[in-house]
Every structure is written in C-alpha cells, then in structure tokens.
Scaffold this motif. Structure first.
Motif, short mmCIF file in Angstrom:
data_model
loop_
_atom_site.label_atom_id
_atom_site.label_comp_id
_atom_site.label_asym_id
_atom_site.label_seq_id
_atom_site.Cartn_x
_atom_site.Cartn_y
_atom_site.Cartn_z
N THR A 2 0.86 -1.18 0.00
CA THR A 2 0.00 0.00 0.00
C THR A 2 0.89 1.24 0.00
O THR A 2 1.85 1.32 0.78
CB THR A 2 -0.88 0.01 1.27
N SER A 39 0.99 5.60 -0.10
CA SER A 39 0.31 6.91 -0.02
C SER A 39 1.15 7.94 -0.72
O SER A 39 2.35 8.03 -0.48
CB SER A 39 0.14 7.34 1.44
N TYR A 43 -9.06 9.91 -0.61
CA TYR A 43 -8.74 8.57 -0.11
C TYR A 43 -9.50 7.54 -0.93
O TYR A 43 -10.74 7.59 -1.00
CB TYR A 43 -9.11 8.49 1.38
N THR A 89 -0.34 3.16 6.04
CA THR A 89 0.24 2.79 4.74
C THR A 89 1.60 2.14 4.96
O THR A 89 2.19 2.29 6.04
CB THR A 89 0.39 4.05 3.86
#
Ligand code: NDP
Length: 434
Positions: free
Chosen positions: A220, A222, A255, A301
């Motif tokens: 993941t 960001s 998001y 994240t």
C-alpha cells in the motif's frame, strides 16, 4: 545563522546537512580547511529583479523574480524555476543548496541553482501566464547560458511555462543553445523528462526494498500532491503492482481504499493538467472520500511518498505513519519532512530516503536532455528510461556505500549528504579559494 536570520528554510536545510555530515568531517579534517564550509553555504551569486507585466484587465502587475546561482564547482548552475506565492529568498536558497548535492549525486557535471517568482499561476489566463513568463525573461536571459546556468521547471512551472521562457530566450539572444530543460519535444525536449522525477522516485524505492529482499508488489502506497511528480509516481507505483490509496493538493486529500487504476489516474491528470481543477473535484466526481485541508499521513500505509512541497510532513504526521506500520518514506518533493519527523523515522528505524537522492531522477534526465541537445540527437524513450533507471540504481548504491552501519542498516540521509558533499568539496578544494 545570524547572517541568514530571516531565512528559516535555508537554515533548516543547512543545519540538516551539516549535522548529518559532521561525524564524517571530523574523521576527514581536510574538509575543515580553506574556508570550505563557509564557502559552501554561501551562494556564488543571488539575482533578484522586478517583473512588471500587464493582466487581462489592462492593470500593471509587479512580481519579484529570483535566480540563486549556488555552486558551479562541478558544472553550470542547474535547477528549476518555481512560481508560487510562498517563493522568497529563504525558500529558493534552501532549494539551490539542496540542488547542489543532488546534482552531484547524479554523477553528471551539473552545479546547483534555483529560481522563481512569487507569481501565482492559479486562476491566471493562458495569455497572462505567457506574458508573465516573457516579462520575467526580459531580465533573466542575461544570466543564463548553456555553460553558465540552465533552469528547468518546478512547482507551478511545467512544460507550458518552460516553453514560453525558452521561446523568449531564443528571441532575445538569437540563439537556440540549450538554456532550459523540460522543453517541448519538437524543440529539443527529451522523452521521459515529464515522467522522470516520479519514475525515478519509484526506481529508488524499488532499489531500497530490493536491498532488504522486498518488493513493492502488493504494498500500500500513499502519495501527497497531484502535480507532475505525484502523477508519475502514482503511475509507476501502480505499474510495479502497488495499491496507491491517496493524492492531494493544498485543498485536501482524496482517499481511495481500492487504489488508483490507470483510468482513474488519467481522469485526475485531465482534471489537474488540462482543466486546472482541484483534487476535491476529482473526489466528488468519483464518489471518493475527501479530507478537506488534510494531508494523507493519518492514513495507515506501508510506503509514504510525499510529493507536494517543503515541510508538509511534521512530527505528528511521522508518529501517525509509524503507528500505521510505515516501512519506507521516500521524498518526491524537496524537504517535505520536517527535521523532527526525520528524527522520528530514524529512531523507529523506518527507511527514510531524502529528496536529494530519491527525487534526483528529474534533474538527471534534464542532464540527459542537455547531452542530447549538445549532440543534436534525440534518444528513444527506452534509452532515456534505461539511463534514468541506471542513474537511480547507482545513486542508491552510493547512499549504501556512505550510509550503511556495521549492522547493515542504511541511513540514506547521511549516505546521500556525504556522497554529494565529497564530490562538491573535492572539486572546490582542487580549484582553490574562489
Ligand atoms: P507541481 O506544481 O506540478 O505540483 C505541486 C503539487 O504540490 C500540487 O499538487 C500542489 O497543490 C501541491 N502543493 C504545492 N504547494 C503546496 C502547499 N503549500 N501545501 C499543500 N500542497 C501544495 O510541482 P511538482 O510536482 O513539479 O513539484 C512537487 C515537489 O517536487 C516540489 O517540492 C519540487 O521542488 C519537487 N521536485 C520536482 C521536480 C520536477 O521534476 N518537477 C524534480 C525534483 C523535485 P496546489 O495545486 O493546491 O498548489
């Protein structure tokens, strides 16, 4: 610090570099001779000038233009132009200082510089942006040259603005030599230059994870920002199999728990680049959650890529990222993490890749654009991309060489600072006191 008392960003950047290279300098005291450090923190030349232009209503507007020519020790001054209301001497001096080390890390012969204006391109018409760029060049042109100073883009300065400035430069000097990089493809620009900072960031991330036996696939990620660097960081992260859950601008953060897809990114790029709209419009259109006025760092994240601006990630954000299990923070922007945030990452043994190493792909590819212009050749997309990847992998190896401790942990910040410093400092010592 007293001399630059009203320049907090510059003091922050210098303090961070000097603190991280100090143990190395103590072991190599020759770097304390010949006023080297005093000379290194003082720009070779500062240029500040008035930019007068006429807006669409016929009103005369006045902005400040700047160029900081920080160091030409290893090559012509090189660094972007930034158009943003926050631009002042402190911000540009910090950027030019950082740029000097970054350019040294790329292995290409480029000195460090930076420039820009407090002009705000937001809400300006096409004609106003063009007239502003042309008015700025009426002064800046006399300070540039292929072997003197070669600017490029940065915040608020993309291909459109670079092209207006390069066009005016050509007109004023009656010469088509390469004094801007990031130009349009049909007049000397390089393939991959628009993508280079974002792609290069992800090549660095890949190398960092591979060094630990990991890969980005399935992780993941960001991202903050939604401009040039952020867009291509998102694209490459997706291509490498990551799930990218955020993007942002100064209005807030979108998001997307399912992650970006190529179609979603294409829509974001269209909204931001062509329609000059906001991330909030994108979130609204796709029915995604939008955190007004917030950065992405409160969301858990594994990899955080700050790609917006300086000091956008503070100690509180660092604590939230660490609590959320972050493994790696790699800076796409210049100095996005505050000093306290960096300290928190080091203490928690989170891998931290500073901008001067991780975002060097942009200027490295600008260096490749200069080489192509000098040769009067244009390389293929594959060739430029392969060279970019090679340079990022080599910067990673250099950081490991100078930043790895006995236990095998790599402090990328010290590694990058020491490697950049050694190259510039050795050149300055060899050239004598000047
Ligand atoms: P862009 O102008 O394309 O995008 C900047 C992004 O950051 C926008 O999303 C912008 O949002 C956001 N942003 C800017 N200022 C602020 C602020 N004060 N608060 C919150 N968000 C902000 O710039 P780039 O993508 O080119 O540059 C981003 C960063 O990367 C900068 O630090 C730059 O110095 C660095 N960099 C860029 C390189 C390049 O090749 N372009 C090379 C190496 C580093 P908004 O639209 O709301 O202002």
């Amino acid at each position: 610090a007293q001399r630059n008392a009203h320049q907090p960003e510059f003091i922050q950047a210098v303090s961070e570099v000097v603190a991280s290279i100090w143990p190395f300098i103590e072991r190599h005291p020759r770097y304390l001779q010949h006023g080297l450090l005093e000379r290194l923190v003082e720009p070779e030349r500062l240029i500040q000038f008035r930019v007068s232009w006429v807006d669409d209503r016929g009103q005369v507007r006045v902005n400040r233009g700047y160029r900081i020519q920080h160091s030409s020790a290893i090559g012509p001054f090189k660094g972007g132009m930034r158009f943003h209301p926050s631009v002042d001497l402190s911000v540009l001096k910090f950027l030019a200082f950082e740029q000097t080390f970054k350019n040294a890390l790329t292995t290409l012969p480029m000195g460090g510089g930076k420039g820009g204006s407090d002009f705000d391109p937001k809400g300006k018409s096409e004609g106003e942006v063009m007239r502003f760029c042309q008015a700025l060049m009426l002064e800046l042109y006399r300070h540039l040259g292929a072997n003197t100073d070669v600017p490029a883009g940065d915040i608020g300065v993309g291909g459109r603005e670079v092209s207006y400035m390069a066009g005016m430069m050509k007109k004023l000097t009656n010469s088509a030599e390469c004094v801007f990089t990031g130009k349009g493809l049909s007049f000397g620009g390089s393939l991959i230059r628009p993508e280079a900072t974002g792609y290069g960031l992800l090549y660095f991330v890949e190398a960092t994870l591979a060094h630990r036996g990991q890969s980005l696939a399935g992780m993941t990620v960001s991202v903050s920002g939604s401009g040039n660097v952020a867009q291509y960081a998102i694209e490459k992260a997706m291509a490498l199999g990551a799930r990218v859950i955020t993007a942002s601008d100064s209005g807030g953060t979108v998001y997307d728990p399912d992650g970006f897809t190529p179609d979603k990114l294409a829509r974001l790029m269209e909204l931001k680049n062509e329609q000059r709209k906001r991330v909030a419009d994108y979130a609204h259109e796709l029915g995604l959650e939008f955190f007004t006025g917030r950065t992405p760092w409160h969301l858990p994240t594994q990899v955080a890529l700050p790609c917006a601006t300086q000091n956008e990630l503070d100690a509180e954000d660092a604590a939230a990222l660490i609590a959320g299990g972050v493994l790696l923070v790699a800076e796409g922007a210049n100095m996005p993490s505050s000093a306290a945030a960096i300290q928190a990452f080091h203490q928690a043994r989170v891998l931290f890749a500073p901008g001067k190493a991780a975002n060097a792909g942009g200027v490295a590819t600008s260096g490749l654009e200069m080489s192509q212009n000098a040769q009067r050749l244009g390389w293929s997309r594959e060739e430029v991309d392969a060279r970019l990847k090679g340079i990022m992998t080599s910067i990673h190896a250099t950081c490991v060489r100078y930043g790895q401790d006995e236990e095998g942990h790599v402090n990328y910040e010290s590694g990058a600072n020491i490697a950049g410093f050694v190259k510039v400092a050795d050149a300055m010592l060899a050239q004598g006191v000047c």
